[in-house]
Design an enzyme around this catalytic site. Structure first.
Site, short mmCIF file in Angstrom:
data_model
loop_
_atom_site.label_atom_id
_atom_site.label_comp_id
_atom_site.label_asym_id
_atom_site.label_seq_id
_atom_site.Cartn_x
_atom_site.Cartn_y
_atom_site.Cartn_z
CD GLU A 94 -12.25 60.70 115.94
OE1 GLU A 94 -13.15 60.62 116.79
OE2 GLU A 94 -11.32 59.88 115.86
CE LYS A 129 -15.59 54.03 118.41
NZ LYS A 129 -16.30 52.80 118.69
CG HIS A 166 -7.66 51.32 112.80
ND1 HIS A 166 -7.12 52.57 112.99
CD2 HIS A 166 -8.13 51.30 111.52
CE1 HIS A 166 -7.28 53.28 111.88
NE2 HIS A 166 -7.88 52.53 110.98
NE ARG A 216 -14.40 46.22 125.49
CZ ARG A 216 -13.14 46.39 125.10
NH1 ARG A 216 -12.15 46.05 125.92
NH2 ARG A 216 -12.85 46.89 123.92
#
Length: 641
Positions: A200, A116, A235, A297
C-alpha cells in the site's frame, strides 16, 4: 432480550460487557485460563468456566472449548469482545451451527472484510475510494518488491489477515524491503496463521480516521460519527478521540456516508468500524480520504463514541442480536462535546516501551474519569496477554477541557512495581502538536525524545525526598515543616513542590534515584521550587515519587560508593519472559553497535535485542523457538579493543 450471555474474552472488555448485561438483567458467564483464575472478570460474572492453560492458543483461541462452555452453562448467546476469536468467521459459524446466538456480524460479512485485499476489491466495486497499492495473488518476494517500486516508496507492507497493528511494516527504500517483508510475514504467521501480504502507498502526512457503523437485521445501517486514532506507536493506537480535530461538516458528511455505503456493501449487522487514511498535508478534505479496512467487531476505543453520543454500544449489540431494530435512527444521533481515551499499558517508555509484568502491589487510578479496567490491586500482569492495565476516558464540553482532565488523571496513576506509560501519555496530552490538532500517525516517533524529556526529577524535587528518607532513618528534620511529611510507609503525600521551609538545611545525603547515584541537599527547596505537582508514596523504606505520571523510586544509598546493580558489561539479557523467534548471529561473530542479535516475541509483540557496542559474540544461549525467562543471559558481547 437475551437471557444469558457467555463472554468469550477476558480483561477490561469482559468486565465492560458484564456491566451492561447486568443492567439489562442478562445472566453472564465468564471463561478463564489458568492465569486468569482469580481475574476480576471471573469474579464479576454470575458463573465462570475454566477453559485451559494460560497461553491463549490453548484457551481463549480454542473455539471448541468456548462453545462447550456455552452448552455446559446453557448460555443463549456468545459475545466475542475484541481480539481473540472476535473476527474469526469459522468460529462465528460454529457458534451459529451449535444453536447459539452470535453477538456479531454474519460470518459472510466477516469473511468479506477479513482479508484486506478482498475487502479493498469489494470497496472499489461499491464506489468507496481506496489507497493505491497491490492486492495480487503472486506473493513472491520478487513480485512484491517490483510492485512496491511501482507504487513508489515509502510503502506499507500489511498482512491481509492482520489487525491491531500486527503484521505491518513501513519501508522507505528498496534496500530495506526484503528484511521488512520477512519480518512482516513472520509476525503475520504467528498472529494470524496467514503470511499473505498486500502493498500500500504510505501517505506521508497521514491521519487515521475511523467511523463507527451499526446495522441490524431489519436492513437499517447508521453511523455514530468519526474518531481520530492518529496518535500511534508501532501502528498501535495510544490516544483516541471523538470527534476528529479539524473535521468540517462537509468532510464529515462525506466520510460517514462512505462508511455507511461500505457497511451496506457487505449486508453488515452489529457494531463495526470503517477505517480510513487521510492525507492531512492540506487539512482534512473529502477527496483525500481513502478506505483502509473494516474491523468487524466492537473497537477498543468505542467508549469515546459512547461519550459523545450518549449511547451504550454494548447494549446496541445485545439488542440487535436479540432481533430488535437499532435503538436510534440517523437523525436522532448527534455529537455532544468532546471525548478522549488514553490506553494505559504495563510498559516502560524508558526502556523502549518494553512490557512490564508482575503483581500490582499498589494501584491508583483516578476516580474522576471513566475507567475501563480488568485488573485491581493485587492482580498479576502476566506475559501471556495484551499488557493493557486500563483505558482512561474523559468527556468535556470542548477538546481543551477534555485534554486537561485526562492529563490530570494520567499524572496521578500508580501501578507499582509494574511500570506504566502514564508519564508518556501526560506528555503527549500536553504536547503542542496534540493541542493544536496538528498531528499525524508519525507524530509520536518524530517527537519521541521530546515526549520523554519530562521523565526527570530536578534537584529541587529530590531535596524534600532526601529529607523524608533522612527522617525515616532517624535523622533530624529541624529544617523542615513537619506538616509536610508523614513517616508512615504507605501514606500518600501531596505537594512535593513548594514546601514551606523554616530555615536552610545544613546536610546532604546520597540517594539512588532510578538506579543512579546522586548527592542531594536535605530539605532545601529553592524559591520557585521547579514547578509542577507531585505525589509521594512510601514503599517499604523507600519513596516512590509520581511526577507528571512518571514513577521514580528513591532510595537511601548506604555509602557514597553505592551504585545500582546491573548485568556484567556486554551481557544481553531477556527483558521479559518470551519465545525466541530469530537468532541473527552466531558465537564468535564480530558485531557492530546497534546490530540486531536476537528477536524475542512476548505479549503479542516482537522485540529486537541489539549489540550495545562493537565487539565479538563470546557466548550465545538463544535458540530459535526456545522459551526464556526474564533476566536470562541470551548472549554476551566482548568489547572490541
Amino acid at each position: 432480550m437475551l437471557t444469558s450471555l457467555l463472554i468469550a474474552n477476558r480483561g477490561e472488555i469482559a468486565c465492560r460487557i458484564i456491566r451492561t448485561a447486568r443492567r439489562l438483567g442478562i445472566r453472564t458467564i465468564a471463561v478463564y485460563s489458568d492465569a486468569d483464575a482469580q481475574a476480576l472478570h471471573v469474579r464479576q460474572a454470575d458463573e465462570a468456566v475454566h477453559i485451559g492453560p494460560s497461553p491463549a492458543r490453548e484457551s481463549y483461541l480454542v473455539g471448541e472449548k468456548i462453545i462447550a462452555a456455552a452448552k455446559q452453562t446453557g448460555a443463549e448467546a456468545i459475545h466475542p469482545g475484541y481480539g481473540f476469536l472476535s473476527e474469526n468467521a469459522d468460529f462465528a459459524q460454529a457458534v451459529i451451527d451449535a444453536g447459539i446466538i452470535w453477538v456479531g456480524p454474519h460470518p459472510a460479512s466477516i469473511r468479506a472484510m477479513g482479508l484486506k485485499d478482498a475487502a479493498k476489491e469489494r470497496m472499489i466495486a461499491a464506489g468507496v475510494p481506496v489507497t493505491p497499492g497491490y492486492l495480487g495473488e503472486d506473493q513472491s518476494p520478487e513480485r512484491l518488491a517490483a510492485e512496491a517500486a511501482k507504487v513508489g516508496y515509502p510503502v506499507l507492507i500489511k498482512a491481509v489477515a492482520g489487525g491491531g497493528g500486527k503484521g505491518m511494516r513501513r519501508v522507505d527504500d528498496p534496500a530495506g524491503f526484503a528484511d521488512a517483508l520477512l519480518s512482516c510475514q513472520r509476525e503475520a504467521a504467528s498472529s494470524f496463521g496467514n503470511t499473505q501480504v498486500l502493498i500500500e502507498k504510505y501517505i506521508l502526512s497521514p491521519r487515521h480516521i475511523e467511523v463507527q457503523v451499526f446495522g441490524d437485521t431489519h436492513g437499517n445501517v447508521v453511523h455514530l460519527f468519526e474518531r481520530d486514532c492518529s496518535l500511534q506507536r508501532r501502528h498501535q493506537k495510544v490516544i483516541e478521540e471523538a470527534p476528529a480535530p479539524g473535521m468540517d461538516e462537509a468532510t464529515r458528511e462525506a466520510i460517514c456516508a462512505a462508511a455507511v455505503k461500505a457497511a451496506k456493501a457487505v449486508d453488515y449487522v452489529g457494531a463495526g468500524t470503517i477505517e480510513f487514511i487521510a492525507d492531512a498535508s492540506e487539512g482534512l478534505r473529502a477527496d483525500r480520504i481513502w478506505f483502509m479496512e473494516m474491523n468487524t467487531r466492537l473497537q477498543v476505543e468505542h467508549p469515546v463514541t459512547e461519550e459523545i453520543t450518549g449511547q451504550d454500544l454494548v447494549e446496541w449489540q445485545l439488542r440487535v442480536a436479540s432481533g430488535e431494530a437499532l435503538p436510534k435512527r440517523q437523525d436522532e444521533l448527534a455529537i455532544n462535546g468532546w471525548a478522549i481515551e488514553a490506553r494505559l499499558y504495563a510498559e516502560d517508555p524508558r526502556t523502549g516501551f518494553l512490557p512490564s509484568t508482575g503483581t500490582l502491589s499498589d494501584l491508583h487510578l483516578s476516580q474522576l474519569v471513566r475507567v475501563e479496567s480488568g485488573v485491581e490491586k493485587g492482580a498479576v500482569i502476566s506475559p501471556y496477554y495484551d499488557p493493557m492495565i486500563a483505558k482512561l476516558v474523559v468527556h468535556a464540553p470542548d477538546r481543551g477541557g477534555a485534554a486537561d482532565k485526562l492529563a490530570r488523571a494520567c499524572d496521578s496513576v500508580v501501578t507499582w512495581p509494574v511500570r506504566n506509560n502514564a508519564g508518556f501519555l501526560s506528555a503527549l496530552l500536553h504536547a503542542e502538536g496534540f493541542r493544536s490538532g496538528d498531528m499525524t500517525t508519525g507524530y509520536i516517533d518524530a517527537n519521541m525524545e521530546r515526549l520523554l524529556e519530562t521523565n526527570r526529577l530536578t534537584d529541587a524535587q529530590l531535596q524534600p525526598v532526601a529529607g523524608q528518607l533522612f527522617h525515616q532513618a532517624g535523622g533530624s528534620l529541624a529544617a523542615l515543616n513537619p506538616e509536610d511529611f508523614s513517616s508512615k510507609p504507605g501514606d500518600i503525600w501531596h505537594g512535593l513542590i513548594g514546601f514551606r521551609v523554616n530555615r536552610e538545611a545544613r546536610r546532604t545525603m546520597w540517594l539512588i534515584a532510578d538506579g543512579d547515584l546522586k548527592e542531594s541537599a536535605i530539605g532545601t527547596v529553592p524559591t520557585g521550587g521547579g514547578g509542577g505537582h507531585s505525589l509521594l508514596r512510601g514503599i517499604d523504606d523507600d519513596i516512590l515519587v509520581i511526577d507528571r505520571g512518571w514513577p521514580h523510586l528513591i532510595q537511601q544509598a548506604r555509602s557514597s560508593g553505592t551504585t545500582a546493580g546491573a548485568a556484567s558489561d556486554g551481557a544481553i539479557l531477556s527483558p521479559m519472559p518470551g519465545r525466541i523467534i530469530a537468532v541473527e548471529v552466531s558465537a564468535g561473530e564480530a558485531v557492530s553497535k546497534g546490530q540486531k542479535l536476537v528477536t524475542l516475541e512476548a505479549m503479542k509483540m516482537e522485540h529486537s535485542l541489539i549489540a550495545p557496542f562493537d565487539g565479538t559474540v563470546t557466548e550465545l544461549n538463544a535458540e530459535t523457538g526456545g522459551q526464556v525467562s526474564e533476566g536470562a543471559v541470551l548472549a554476551r558481547i566482548e568489547r572490541a579493543e
